[in-house]
Write a protein that holds these residues in place. Structure first.
Motif, short mmCIF file in Angstrom:
data_model
loop_
_atom_site.label_atom_id
_atom_site.label_comp_id
_atom_site.label_asym_id
_atom_site.label_seq_id
_atom_site.Cartn_x
_atom_site.Cartn_y
_atom_site.Cartn_z
N ALA A 135 -77.62 1.74 8.66
CA ALA A 135 -77.56 1.64 7.37
C ALA A 135 -78.94 1.69 6.76
O ALA A 135 -79.22 2.24 5.81
CB ALA A 135 -77.10 0.11 6.83
N TRP A 136 -79.92 1.02 7.20
CA TRP A 136 -81.45 1.10 6.88
C TRP A 136 -81.97 2.66 6.81
O TRP A 136 -82.42 3.19 5.93
CB TRP A 136 -82.12 0.35 7.71
N GLU A 137 -81.77 3.29 7.92
CA GLU A 137 -82.24 4.43 8.04
C GLU A 137 -81.48 5.50 7.17
O GLU A 137 -82.15 6.41 6.46
CB GLU A 137 -82.24 4.86 9.53
N ALA A 138 -80.27 5.16 6.94
CA ALA A 138 -79.51 6.26 6.18
C ALA A 138 -79.76 5.96 4.53
O ALA A 138 -80.14 7.09 4.23
CB ALA A 138 -77.95 5.95 6.36
N VAL A 139 -79.98 4.77 4.18
CA VAL A 139 -80.30 4.56 2.76
C VAL A 139 -81.97 4.78 2.40
O VAL A 139 -82.15 5.36 1.57
CB VAL A 139 -79.81 3.31 2.30
N ARG A 142 -83.27 8.24 4.99
CA ARG A 142 -82.86 9.48 4.78
C ARG A 142 -82.54 9.89 3.25
O ARG A 142 -83.17 10.85 2.57
CB ARG A 142 -81.29 9.51 5.32
N LEU A 143 -82.02 8.70 2.56
CA LEU A 143 -81.82 9.06 0.94
C LEU A 143 -82.87 8.75 0.11
O LEU A 143 -83.08 9.23 -0.76
CB LEU A 143 -80.52 8.02 0.66
N GLY A 144 -83.83 8.16 0.52
CA GLY A 144 -85.14 7.77 0.07
C GLY A 144 -85.00 6.77 -1.06
O GLY A 144 -85.73 6.76 -1.88
N VAL A 145 -84.17 5.83 -0.93
CA VAL A 145 -83.87 4.93 -1.91
C VAL A 145 -84.80 3.55 -1.62
O VAL A 145 -85.36 3.40 -0.82
CB VAL A 145 -82.42 3.97 -1.76
N THR A 146 -85.69 3.41 -2.97
CA THR A 146 -86.70 2.44 -2.99
C THR A 146 -86.44 1.12 -3.63
O THR A 146 -85.37 1.10 -4.25
CB THR A 146 -87.87 3.00 -3.35
N ASP A 147 -87.26 0.26 -3.72
CA ASP A 147 -87.13 -1.01 -4.43
C ASP A 147 -86.98 -0.61 -5.81
O ASP A 147 -86.48 -1.42 -6.35
CB ASP A 147 -88.52 -1.87 -4.07
N ASP A 148 -87.62 0.52 -6.52
CA ASP A 148 -87.69 0.53 -7.75
C ASP A 148 -86.46 1.79 -7.92
O ASP A 148 -86.48 2.01 -9.02
CB ASP A 148 -88.97 1.37 -8.01
#
Length: 336
Positions: A135-139, A142-148
């Motif tokens: 999950a961590w690697e995917a989001v 890979r997807l580049g989701v950040t805190d902001d």
């Protein structure tokens, strides 16, 4: 370091989980750690879809030991390992390229191991490594989701092991992201409890339900069930959005081209197989451990099948094979 005999459960033939001979027990010496390795006394394991797939289709090459989730106690450390000492409680997924955790004592690369959450039992901790790493690697990787980050993330297969922990991780680390999870009616409440803001029924018209919530489409899509869904995904992802898949997926993603949608893969074993100097997964597990201890993430154990044995492994494999398992199935302790 312990002395004596190691109990090892594996398979030597590709048999269905219903066959009493699907697994067999062997014994051997307790291994010694090579440089950079730990020997872990395994206290609990969980069963993942990858275990089922490998047991059913991959050659055992004589005898193969499965198990890609474990929690236990460090029994011995190899040369060059300074981060751990005998007696430390740890959890990890390890590598599909090595013998797995369905054995009392397992050697594992220290770089792949995190410190077990103090607030979690061994069984609870064993429910987390493979799914939280995926999950961590995917989001985040890979997807580049950040805190902001802000926007909509659709989680297809949200009641499964990966989906259940993914929802929690995004809630904890990217609070401005709206989470839309897919689940059948029976599992909708579980998905909400894991952190989904909205739940849609994947058995109905997925595109219509998602467009009702996000008329312009979702920015990100995580999927555990992507086969034959490429046209649906092309409809519900916004232009320049991204999709990450953890299953084998479609072979033709050309329907995504018109909107310049990126298709990405996530395989948790890429790091251990191809990046021998990487310590990234240890870092992720330590982050997850801290989130569990702070109460922001809870283990996704839903069923404990009792001590690790041939029979309990067969039962767990059969349950995972149905494709209807919610959360994670764990085996804790050893018979005898």
């Amino acid at each position: 370091m312990s002395t004596g005999t190691n109990t090892i459960i594996g398979y030597s033939r590709n048999l269905p989980a219903s066959d009493p001979n699907a697994f067999e027990v062997r014994t051997g010496p307790i291994p010694a750690p090579a440089p950079g390795e730990l020997v872990v006394r395994v206290e609990a394991v969980s069963v993942n879809p990858v275990d089922v797939k490998v047991r059913a289709h991959a050659s055992p090459h004589g005898f193969r030991v499965l198990g890609y989730d474990a929690a236990g106690i460090v029994d011995a450390v190899g040369e060059g390992v300074s981060e751990f000492a005998p007696g430390d409680a740890v959890f990890y997924a390890g590598s599909i390229g090595r013998a797995g955790s369905n054995q009392r004592f397992q050697t594992v690369e220290a770089r792949m191991v995190g410190r077990k959450p103090e607030r979690a039992s061994f069984g609870e901790a064993a429910s987390l490594p493979l799914t939280s790493l995926t999950a961590w690697e995917a989001v985040f990787d890979r997807l580049g989701v950040t805190d902001d980050s802000a926007g909509d993330l659709l989680v297809v297969g949200a009641s499964g092991g990966v989906g259940s922990v993914l929802l929690q991780l995004v809630r904890a680390r990217a609070p401005k992201v709206r989470l839309i999870g897919t689940a059948g009616a029976a599992n909708a409440e579980w998905v909400r409890s894991m952190g989904a803001h909205e739940v849609v029924d994947h058995r109905a018209d997925l595109a219509a339900q998602v467009h009702a919530l996000a008329p312009e489409g979702v920015r990100w899509l995580f999927t555990a069930h992507s086969e034959h869904q490429e046209r649906v995904y092309a409809s519900i992802v916004e232009p320049f959005g991204r999709i990450v898949a953890i299953d084998d997926g479609p072979r033709d993603v050309s329907p995504l081209k018109d909107k310049s949608i990126g298709w990405l893969w996530e395989l948790m074993f890429t790091d251990p197989l191809h990046l021998p100097q990487s310590h990234h997964q240890r870092w992720i597990l330590d982050q997850v451990s801290a989130l569990v201890d702070s109460g922001q993430v809870r283990p996704t154990l839903t069923e404990n099948f009792g001590p690790i044995s041939v029979d309990s492994l067969r039962r767990a494999h059969a349950a995972v094979e149905t494709g209807r398992a919610v959360g994670k199935i764990v085996l804790e302790g050893w018979e005898g």
